[in-house]
Design an enzyme around this catalytic site. Structure first.
Site, PDB file in Angstrom:
ATOM      1  N   HIS A  20     -10.050  15.647   6.262  1.00 59.31           N
ATOM      2  CA  HIS A  20     -11.404  15.583   5.715  1.00 59.31           C
ATOM      3  C   HIS A  20     -11.814  14.132   5.469  1.00 59.31           C
ATOM      4  O   HIS A  20     -10.979  13.266   5.214  1.00 59.31           O
ATOM      5  CB  HIS A  20     -11.477  16.345   4.394  1.00 59.31           C
ATOM      6  CG  HIS A  20     -11.540  17.819   4.564  1.00 59.31           C
ATOM      7  ND1 HIS A  20     -12.534  18.574   4.013  1.00 59.31           N
ATOM      8  CD2 HIS A  20     -10.737  18.679   5.231  1.00 59.31           C
ATOM      9  CE1 HIS A  20     -12.340  19.839   4.322  1.00 59.31           C
ATOM     10  NE2 HIS A  20     -11.257  19.930   5.053  1.00 59.31           N
ATOM     11  N   GLU A  45     -13.307  12.940   2.903  1.00 54.37           N
ATOM     12  CA  GLU A  45     -13.001  12.541   1.527  1.00 54.37           C
ATOM     13  C   GLU A  45     -11.557  12.070   1.404  1.00 54.37           C
ATOM     14  O   GLU A  45     -11.268  11.077   0.729  1.00 54.37           O
ATOM     15  CB  GLU A  45     -13.252  13.711   0.566  1.00 54.37           C
ATOM     16  CG  GLU A  45     -14.675  14.218   0.577  1.00 54.37           C
ATOM     17  CD  GLU A  45     -14.965  15.247   1.670  1.00 54.37           C
ATOM     18  OE1 GLU A  45     -16.085  15.772   1.674  1.00 54.37           O
ATOM     19  OE2 GLU A  45     -14.097  15.518   2.529  1.00 54.37           O
TER      20      GLU A  45
END
Length: 147
Positions: free
Chosen positions: A133, A135
């Site tokens: 991801h 993030e």
């Protein structure tokens, strides 16, 4: 570094910033007007996230992330993609198609068919097993001492 200056964007009532003593002649500092039509901090940081998403090799989903500290400083950026060191052309970029669990072709994972066979390693063909991801990549790429 390229710079652009538009002399028509200054304000009349602006006060110069920076370390000035009370006896400093403001005329020595040049223009003392600043623009007011700047983007907000939120728009600025979202724009950075959108820009970083353009680095993603994922053909279906491009996501970017920008980590900012309380002082409005960028301390990490990332986008969805393979972990560092993985070759983009050696891993799948699609989602694994659903495979029937039996020979009858019903398509149900909980089929009670007598011809049921075990389907293994379906996850190896799915990008979601490999792609990190945005993030997570932003955290990994951050300046860890500042977090």
């Amino acid at each position: 570094m390229a710079e652009y200056s538009n002399p028509n964007t200054y304000q009349e009532d602006a006060v110069p910033r920076g370390p000035m003593s009370s006896n400093t002649d403001a005329s020595l500092l040049g223009p003392t007007k600043h623009r007011k039509n700047v983007i907000s901090w939120d728009d600025y940081f979202m724009s950075l996230a959108i820009l970083s998403s353009q680095r993603s090799k994922d053909p279906s989903t491009q996501v970017g992330a920008c980590i900012v500290n309380k002082d409005k400083r960028v301390i990490g950026m990332g986008y969805n993609g393979l972990p560092d060191g993985c070759k983009d052309d050696r891993f799948p970029w699609g989602k694994a198609a659903h495979e029937c669990c039996c020979e009858c072709g019903c398509g149900c994972d909980e089929c009670q068919c007598s011809k049921r066979r075990k389907v293994e390693y379906r996850w190896l063909k799915d990008k979601n097993f490999y792609v990190c991801h945005a993030e997570l990549n932003a955290i990994v790429n951050s300046y860890m001492g500042i977090l």
